[in-house]
Write an enzyme that holds these catalytic residues in place. Structure first.
Site, PDB file in Angstrom:
ATOM      1  CE  LYS A 114      -4.256  -2.019   0.751  1.00  0.00           C
ATOM      2  NZ  LYS A 114      -4.032  -3.358   1.142  1.00  0.00           N
TER       3      LYS A 114
HETATM    4  C1  LIG Z   1      -4.717  -4.534   0.741  1.00  0.00           C
HETATM    5  C2  LIG Z   1      -3.978  -5.833   0.814  1.00  0.00           C
HETATM    6  C3  LIG Z   1      -4.250  -6.904  -0.066  1.00  0.00           C
HETATM    7  C4  LIG Z   1      -5.370  -6.848  -1.080  1.00  0.00           C
HETATM    8  O1  LIG Z   1      -5.116  -5.956  -2.125  1.00  0.00           O
HETATM    9  P1  LIG Z   1      -6.332  -5.439  -3.057  1.00  0.00           P
HETATM   10  O2  LIG Z   1      -5.748  -4.373  -3.897  1.00  0.00           O
HETATM   11  O3  LIG Z   1      -7.385  -4.941  -2.114  1.00  0.00           O
HETATM   12  O4  LIG Z   1      -6.810  -6.620  -3.837  1.00  0.00           O
HETATM   13  C5  LIG Z   1      -3.466  -8.043   0.019  1.00  0.00           C
HETATM   14  N1  LIG Z   1      -2.498  -8.159   0.942  1.00  0.00           N
HETATM   15  C6  LIG Z   1      -2.208  -7.163   1.803  1.00  0.00           C
HETATM   16  C7  LIG Z   1      -1.133  -7.370   2.803  1.00  0.00           C
HETATM   17  C8  LIG Z   1      -2.922  -5.957   1.773  1.00  0.00           C
HETATM   18  O5  LIG Z   1      -2.649  -4.981   2.645  1.00  0.00           O
END
Ligand SMILES: *Cc1c(COP(=O)(O)O)cnc(C)c1O
Length: 442
Positions: A114
């Site tokens: 993120k």
């Molecule tokens: C947000 C997240 C996901 C999922 O990603 P999306 O873009 O919502 O499909 C997977 N793994 C982790 C560790 C995350 O923080």
């Protein structure tokens, strides 16, 4: 160096008037379209191989690839500085098995992928706001990785404040620390309620007439400004494999809200050679069921709690975007599977014994790749996206009989000052806070 001639505009997935096109800047600052749709590009710029194959750093790859998207909105010097400042951490490709590679996306400040989207989006937003002489307060309801990435990514930017709402007692100790660590321009509110309460409060604030004069905005995963930077690491992974003489690869994406996968599809549409995408989900299986044509589009499900909690999404918002970008051929492009918690934990143990400690989300992806190969016989080299650092999930690791690793970046948080206020799970309480806030600071 490619000279972009015609960067895309943006339209809502629900637009009835296709002539209503926004600039990147407008789509970024708006987040969600007023009709409730998501912004998608009017066309996808094609990126020539020389602009990414020869990049000698992740930031320089970003400066080449994203420029084709943003050339109308920002000057090149400012843009280059924003990208090199936002994407300043390593992105290693780890060889796991003979032809399975792990793309480690957790070396940013809050240890999840993120960080790529949040850091880039924050700096671009701040720049556009400065140009317009405006300020913005970002309201986010969070239960995990998004909140910390947003708090960290937006901290200390002059034209943006962040207010984070999280459910008190319902996030892990480490997650809470990441949220409440004192950062300039960031206020954490510990809500006496559930995550759904936090979301309800935020939604109420956005439609409250008494707050209409405040410059409130959101930074959730539906913002196009988070997706574009996420497409870059797909280029980076393929480039790294090509340097090792591997020309074709499948990519496996541990998925929840489908933002990460959508970013991969954008990269592919820009010309990146990816053979197949594999969508690895936990028990929240709407998308794999849809891909196997077992359910119709939008047969969304209630969210169930799992060991890979950042992927606990019953109705993935970015499905609407994928549908507009790919349409029916989605089922040819993407293979999907749902992995239960028991299998996820066995997979964690198995790889830990072999010397690689993954996070629970990554483990879902590692299992899906193995199954994909067995079921389809397609043994093309595969890249699994490692979405978070295992140290963020000590409880799941302990339940699995594994020892959580210690990382400096998390340990130091427990020595830092915190800044958090309790808040009742009541829209009036949030309203009072936001109004008091503006009076105090004006
Ligand atoms: C947000 C997240 C996901 C999922 O990603 P999306 O873009 O919502 O499909 C997977 N793994 C982790 C560790 C995350 O923080």
């Amino acid at each position: 160096m490619n000279t972009p001639t015609n960067p895309p505009r943006y339209v809502s997935t629900r637009a009835t008037n296709p002539n209503k096109r926004l600039s990147f800047q407008e789509a970024l600052l708006a987040g969600l379209a007023p009709d409730g749709g998501l912004y998608i590009p009017t066309h996808i710029p094609s990126i020539t191989p020389d602009s990414w194959q020869d990049a000698d750093s992740f930031a320089s790859l970003g400066q080449q690839v994203l420029w084709a998207w943003l050339a109308d909105d920002v000057d090149k010097t400012t843009f280059d500085t924003i990208i090199s400042d936002a994407l300043n951490f390593p992105v290693p490709v780890h060889p796991l098995l003979d032809d399975v590679f792990v793309l480690e996306l957790f070396h940013g400040p809050t240890l999840s992928f993120k960080d790529f989207g949040a850091r880039t989006m924050a700096r671009l937003m701040n720049y556009f706001l400065q140009q317009q002489g405006r300020t913005l307060t970002i309201l986010v309801a969070t239960s995990g990785d998004t909140g910390s990435a947003v708090a960290d990514g937006f901290a200390g930017l002059d034209n943006i404040d962040v207010v984070l709402l999280y459910p008190k007692g319902k996030v892990s100790n480490i997650q809470e620390r990441q949220l409440i660590t004192a950062r300039p321009g960031v206020q954490a509110l510990a809500v006496q309620g559930s995550f759904d309460d936090c979301q309800r409060l935020v939604k109420a604030a956005f439609v409250d007439e008494d707050l209409a004069h405040l410059p409130l905005s959101s930074a959730n995963s539906i913002n196009i400004g988070r997706l574009l930077p996420q497409s870059l690491y797909y280029f980076w992974a393929i480039k790294t494999l090509q340097k090792q003489g591997i020309d074709a690869a499948n990519v496996c994406v541990p998925s929840g809200n489908l933002g990460n996968l959508t970013a991969g599809i954008l990269a592919h549409a820009m010309g990146l050679p990816v053979q197949h995408f594999l969508a690895a989900h936990n028990a929240n299986d709407f998308f794999p069921e849809y891909l196997h044509a077992k359910t119709d589009a939008y047969a969304f499900k209630a969210t169930v709690a799992t060991a890979s909690n950042a992927m606990d999404v019953g109705s993935p918002s970015n499905f609407e975007r994928l549908e507009h970008l790919l349409g029916e051929p989605m089922r040819e492009h993407i293979w999907g599977m749902s992995v239960d918690d028991g299998t996820t934990k066995t997979t964690l143990q198995h790889h830990a014994e072999a010397g690689y400690l993954a996070c629970p989300h990554t483990a879902v992806g590692l299992h899906a790749v193995t199954q994909y190969r067995k079921q389809t016989g397609d043994t093309t080299p595969a890249i699994v996206l490692a979405t978070a650092h295992p140290a963020k999930f000590p409880d799941v690791l302990r339940e699995t009989g594994l020892t959580p690793p210690r990382v400096e970046a998390l340990d130091v948080l427990f020595e830092r000052d915190t800044n958090v206020m309790p808040l009742a799970a009541d829209p009036v309480a949030l309203k009072d806070y936001l109004l008091g806030q503006t009076v105090a600071s004006s």
